[in-house]
Scaffold this motif. Structure first.
Motif, mmCIF file in Angstrom:
data_model
loop_
_atom_site.group_PDB
_atom_site.id
_atom_site.type_symbol
_atom_site.label_atom_id
_atom_site.label_comp_id
_atom_site.label_asym_id
_atom_site.label_seq_id
_atom_site.Cartn_x
_atom_site.Cartn_y
_atom_site.Cartn_z
ATOM 1 N N LEU A 35 21.823 1.706 8.792
ATOM 2 C CA LEU A 35 22.968 0.961 9.312
ATOM 3 C C LEU A 35 23.615 1.675 10.487
ATOM 4 N N GLN A 36 23.747 3.002 10.408
ATOM 5 C CA GLN A 36 24.349 3.760 11.502
ATOM 6 C C GLN A 36 23.536 3.607 12.782
ATOM 7 N N HIS A 37 22.216 3.718 12.654
ATOM 8 C CA HIS A 37 21.366 3.566 13.837
ATOM 9 C C HIS A 37 21.357 2.119 14.323
ATOM 10 N N ALA A 38 21.464 1.173 13.391
ATOM 11 C CA ALA A 38 21.491 -0.240 13.780
ATOM 12 C C ALA A 38 22.752 -0.545 14.587
ATOM 13 N N ILE A 39 23.863 0.024 14.187
ATOM 14 C CA ILE A 39 25.101 -0.177 14.944
ATOM 15 C C ILE A 39 24.949 0.347 16.361
ATOM 16 N N GLN A 40 24.342 1.548 16.492
ATOM 17 C CA GLN A 40 24.148 2.129 17.812
ATOM 18 C C GLN A 40 23.159 1.317 18.652
#
Length: 267
Positions: A166-171
């Protein structure tokens, strides 16, 4: 207060939030039907939209999240057969079990739990049997945040993995969507302020936020598809979606890239 059209728009745009929170809760409490959670959460979303007052300066997403999680807690309590004394015994036993499991790196045995608690093994067995039948161990001081429940080591790994994706998806989101998600959900700023800062309308920010949530959901669905075709909820163009997945695969590492194939080409 919001107008009827604004209220309906809030409900439509935040329906993905209900599904996301229901999935998160069901992953922690698999004995609770996801469909029942979604039903309770959808009703909570509607009542949240009815009661929402944008003049208070609280983002609707944050406001609705608390109402939805509260509805989940009420739903789980209403299904709970266990009286307070039994729930206390279950909580104490499972806490010792989880502590020993974390320390030993494996599931603690009944005898080990009994020794640590200073009780007979059959009492531990009875408490764990009750725990398997208990719908929830949420106590009366529940603060509308299911994330406070202590997960088992294997659950922690799953949660950490989901957070990583999720963190990488947000970025990986398009720049405008990324800025809106960060402002609304991380900084918890009012949508009105974000709209003014970006020089766009309130509805434009809401639409971009809703589409960002759908893209994030697509990323999680694709990552956990387990060889099956993953559903697509986002409404962006194919080119935008492909760029999003490509950026996510590049930033998330080889494991994420492999999970997203054949959405993106893996070299």
């Amino acid at each position: 207060m919001t107008t009827r059209d604004e209220r309906n728009l809030l409900i439509i745009e935040n329906l993905p939030l209900v599904g996301y929170l229901a999935s998160e809760t069901h992953a922690r409490a698999t004995h609770v039907s996801r469909e029942e959670l979604v039903s309770a959460g959808a009703l909570a979303l509607v009542t949240a939209a009815d009661a929402f007052d944008p003049e208070l300066g609280v983002p609707f997403g944050a406001y609705a999240r608390r109402r939805i999680l509260g509805a989940f807690a009420d739903e789980m309590r209403s299904m709970d057969w266990a009286p307070r004394g039994v729930r206390t015994r279950i909580k104490e036993t499972t806490r010792v079990r989880d502590t020993l499991t974390a320390a030993l790196g494996r599931t603690a045995s009944t005898a080990e739990i009994a020794t640590a608690m200073g009780v007979a093994p059959d009492e531990v067995s009875a408490a764990l049997a009750d725990a398997s039948r208990s719908v929830t161990t949420i106590d009366e001081a529940y603060d509308a945040d299911l994330a406070s429940l202590t997960p088992l080591p294997e659950e922690s790994a799953i949660i950490a993995e989901r957070r990583h994706v999720l963190q990488h998806a947000i970025q990986a989101l398009p720049e405008r969507m990324r800025a809106i998600v960060h402002a609304v959900y991380i900084e918890e700023r009012p949508v009105k302020d974000v709209a003014e800062e970006l020089g766009v309308s309130h509805s434009a920010v809401s639409q971009q936020r809703a589409e960002a949530i759908r893209l994030l959901r697509d990323a999680l669905e694709q990552y956990y598809r387990d060889g099956q075709d993953a559903p697509t909820t986002s409404r962006v163009s194919a080119a935008v979606r492909e760029r999003f997945f490509a950026h996510l695969a590049e930033a998330g590492g080889s494991r994420v890239a492999r999970a997203l194939a054949p959405t993106v080409a893996v070299t």
